[in-house]
Design an enzyme around this catalytic site. Sequence first.
Site, short mmCIF file in Angstrom:
data_model
loop_
_atom_site.label_atom_id
_atom_site.label_comp_id
_atom_site.label_asym_id
_atom_site.label_seq_id
_atom_site.Cartn_x
_atom_site.Cartn_y
_atom_site.Cartn_z
N GLU A 99 0.80 -1.23 0.00
CA GLU A 99 0.00 0.00 0.00
C GLU A 99 0.83 1.28 0.00
O GLU A 99 0.38 2.31 -0.50
CB GLU A 99 -0.95 0.00 1.21
CG GLU A 99 -2.06 -1.02 1.06
CD GLU A 99 -2.94 -1.10 2.29
OE1 GLU A 99 -3.59 -0.09 2.60
OE2 GLU A 99 -2.97 -2.16 2.93
N ASP A 157 -2.43 -4.70 3.42
CA ASP A 157 -2.54 -4.97 4.85
C ASP A 157 -3.42 -6.19 5.15
O ASP A 157 -4.41 -6.44 4.44
CB ASP A 157 -3.10 -3.75 5.58
CG ASP A 157 -2.07 -2.63 5.69
OD1 ASP A 157 -0.88 -2.90 5.45
OD2 ASP A 157 -2.46 -1.50 6.02
N ASP A 205 -6.04 -7.15 6.74
CA ASP A 205 -7.34 -6.92 7.36
C ASP A 205 -8.37 -6.79 6.25
O ASP A 205 -8.06 -6.91 5.06
CB ASP A 205 -7.32 -5.69 8.27
CG ASP A 205 -6.79 -4.44 7.56
OD1 ASP A 205 -6.84 -4.37 6.30
OD2 ASP A 205 -6.33 -3.51 8.25
N GLU A 264 -9.97 -4.23 5.08
CA GLU A 264 -9.72 -3.12 4.17
C GLU A 264 -8.60 -3.45 3.20
O GLU A 264 -8.67 -3.17 2.01
CB GLU A 264 -9.39 -1.85 4.97
CG GLU A 264 -9.54 -0.59 4.17
CD GLU A 264 -9.56 0.65 5.05
OE1 GLU A 264 -9.69 1.74 4.50
OE2 GLU A 264 -9.43 0.52 6.29
N TYR A 290 2.04 -5.56 13.04
CA TYR A 290 0.92 -4.81 12.47
C TYR A 290 0.11 -4.12 13.55
O TYR A 290 -0.23 -4.73 14.57
CB TYR A 290 0.02 -5.76 11.67
CG TYR A 290 -1.01 -5.05 10.83
CD1 TYR A 290 -0.65 -4.04 9.95
CD2 TYR A 290 -2.35 -5.40 10.93
CE1 TYR A 290 -1.59 -3.40 9.18
CE2 TYR A 290 -3.31 -4.76 10.15
CZ TYR A 290 -2.92 -3.77 9.28
OH TYR A 290 -3.86 -3.11 8.52
N ARG A 350 -2.94 -2.66 13.52
CA ARG A 350 -4.41 -2.69 13.55
C ARG A 350 -4.83 -4.09 13.97
O ARG A 350 -4.95 -4.99 13.14
CB ARG A 350 -4.99 -2.30 12.19
CG ARG A 350 -4.72 -0.85 11.83
CD ARG A 350 -5.40 -0.44 10.53
NE ARG A 350 -5.14 0.96 10.24
CZ ARG A 350 -4.11 1.41 9.52
NH1 ARG A 350 -3.25 0.54 9.00
NH2 ARG A 350 -3.93 2.69 9.31
N HIS A 355 -4.43 -13.44 15.01
CA HIS A 355 -3.53 -12.30 14.85
C HIS A 355 -2.68 -12.14 16.10
O HIS A 355 -2.82 -12.87 17.06
CB HIS A 355 -4.32 -11.03 14.57
CG HIS A 355 -5.12 -11.09 13.31
ND1 HIS A 355 -6.00 -10.10 12.94
CD2 HIS A 355 -5.18 -12.03 12.33
CE1 HIS A 355 -6.57 -10.43 11.78
NE2 HIS A 355 -6.09 -11.59 11.41
#
Length: 760
Positions: free
Chosen positions: A9, A82, A84, A86, A307, A309, A354
């Site tokens: 990203e 990423d 997740d 999104e 990570y 998030r 996670h």
Amino acid sequence: MSKNLIVVESPAKAKTMSKYLGKEFVALASYGHVRDLVPKQGAIDTENAFAMKYALIEKNKKHVDAIEKAVKNAEALYLATDPDREGEAISWHLYEILKERGVLDSKPVHRVEFYEITKNAIQQAIREPRELSQNLINAQQARRALDYLVGFNLSPLLWKKVRRGLSAGRVQSPALRLIVEREEEIERFVPREYWTIESDLAARGKDFAARLTHFQGEKLEQFTIGEAGHADRVEAELNRAAQGRLKVATVEKKQRRRNPAPPFTTSTLQQEASRKLGFSAQRTMRTAQSLYEGVDIGGEVVGLISYMRTDSVNLANEAVIEIRDVIKDRFGVDNLPDEPQLYKSKSKNAQEAHEAIRPTSAARTPESIKKHLKPEQYKLYELIWKRTVACQMVPALLDTVSVDLEAGAGNVFRATGSHIVKPGFMAVYQEGTDEAPEDEDEKMLPPLEAGDTVDLKQIRKEQHFTEPPPRYTEASLVKALEAYGIGRPSTYATIIDTLEKRGYVTLDKRRFTPTDVGRVVNKFLSEHFHNYVDYEFTARMEDDLDAISRGEKEWRPLLKDFWVEFKGQVSEKETVERPGVEMLEENCPKCGKKLAKRLGRNGYFIGCTGYPDCDYTRNVDEAAGASNEPEILEGRMCPKCGSQLIVKRGRYGKFIGCSGYPKCRHMEPLEKPEDTGVQCPECKQATMLKRKSRYGKIFYSCARYPDCKYAVWNLPLAEPCPKCGWPILTIKTTKRRGTEKVCPQKECGFSEPHDEATPN
């Protein structure tokens, strides 16, 4: 076609990936989202199974074009956005664009995910790719559709009923409700008086204090002693009964364990960074992102944290092994528990596969890399490192003592004391609190036994008043959002930022206060769309989205159930009365029509209902019948044309203006500008003054204005630019970069971190 293409990203992450993957891979960045719903009504076809119309994001077109060009010459495509929902959606959108452009053909497309940017993690992810997850993609599409349907239908209604430029959101609006309801609770609060009685004592050469817990056989509650007269009588009786001495009735000794806090999740990191570092949620996430994506630490670009998030408190086994080695080496084997500490998330939807936020290597201590980090990066990395190491250390052991002392029959004072026997994890880290922290200093009592007597130095009565609940800080608001299940931790920073940008709340002394506009918007939504700002509704919707991501629910039926009821409610509310208007029992002094309290762009004002024929207005705090006629400033003449100066009232308050307006447009602020003491770098004949523009924005300009028109938007600093030599620097604060010293000469571009508190 000998190279593979891997897409991430951000360019920073792409740079780090290139270092780890070598010549077999080309790494490019998508620069975030590549496609989104078309920015207009009708982007979602609610009559056709909620078909969604996407369009390429214009600012990222050149990056998509570069990826397309690279794909043509690649053997395989690895999508490494990423890990997740999104990130999954970004990979899917990019895949769809490339497929539409016909450049994928039969090339293999892999989805890879990793939770830390280290060589081992990335190479393992490349070895174990998977396919795109349609469940995660559907969950993100459903979230985007819900946000669109709410925003594109409620926001226009707010424009009609309140004012233009406002917005409502599926998650933003319940967050606003929290802040408004807390403010209303504070306003309703009625302080209540109560008194406490304490004794100052001495024994074996040591002074200590004790609080009255029982009086004449009755246990004291908070409001038992509720007024001064009662406190006086109790004080007199205790002095009479004690006769200068108290007798030790009981001594109770215990040993207490205090356990370390679990490693950071997104939410707890935002809370602690706010409490301990004063960071906003946005600044915390921005800084964490830079630590995750990679920092050059002496010629090697390394991702420093996992990570950021996540809602999991798990730690990988290999990470725990390294943390335990660090504890043994730095803090001794006595601070290492026999078995690793295990933690379980309180969130029922936590992704336990996670990891928590942790250093990618616990052996990489904060002080060893400090010189390579920006100040805010070092502070946040140190916070994460300490919390992670502390969570695997032994509990702290505290000895506590509780002593009851008698002052005559039925009168009991209690003294408590404690001291740390073994600090354990507390030697490294202690979790902060939202309000005033408890005193962690050791409070020792003298050695006492039952039957001992102690000297009474004095009895003190103290008056107290109950206090209202505190306004939310960023930390306590994030905690409340998580507790109610409103949104997800990764969205909290955006939620808070939106509330501020829309003018719904202000942040003063790090606490949120709703504005008049925020109150009116919340009242309108709470009265007419209660279901959609209800905390339980929002939390249930998040649960449903999580269920979609796990493949347990279908996304289109969820949207249909929501839309049918919501659409009907929006249509029904088109005819409701405009909020924020309160009719007054007062007539306009100018035309005689009724006055009303109305909501304007900058809050409430009082205006004539005869507008636009009658333009009478006044501020809410001005007396009834106040005239619109200007106030003449005796002896003050316009420096431009010589006409009389007068005090006028504009939309942004009172100011000094020329009576010759509109021929002469001279204006001055009503209050004298504050002198910064910094010499104007252009004319060098006067200092820079702090002024306020007609739109309420602060700027700094030469005191010789208009003869010298030099001005800057940021606070000037009497320090020459080390790059171009301009006589001043300015102190600039942005959410993206924090507080910096910057050169006001645009062509120069000099900037460096500035850690000192920015003056007002």
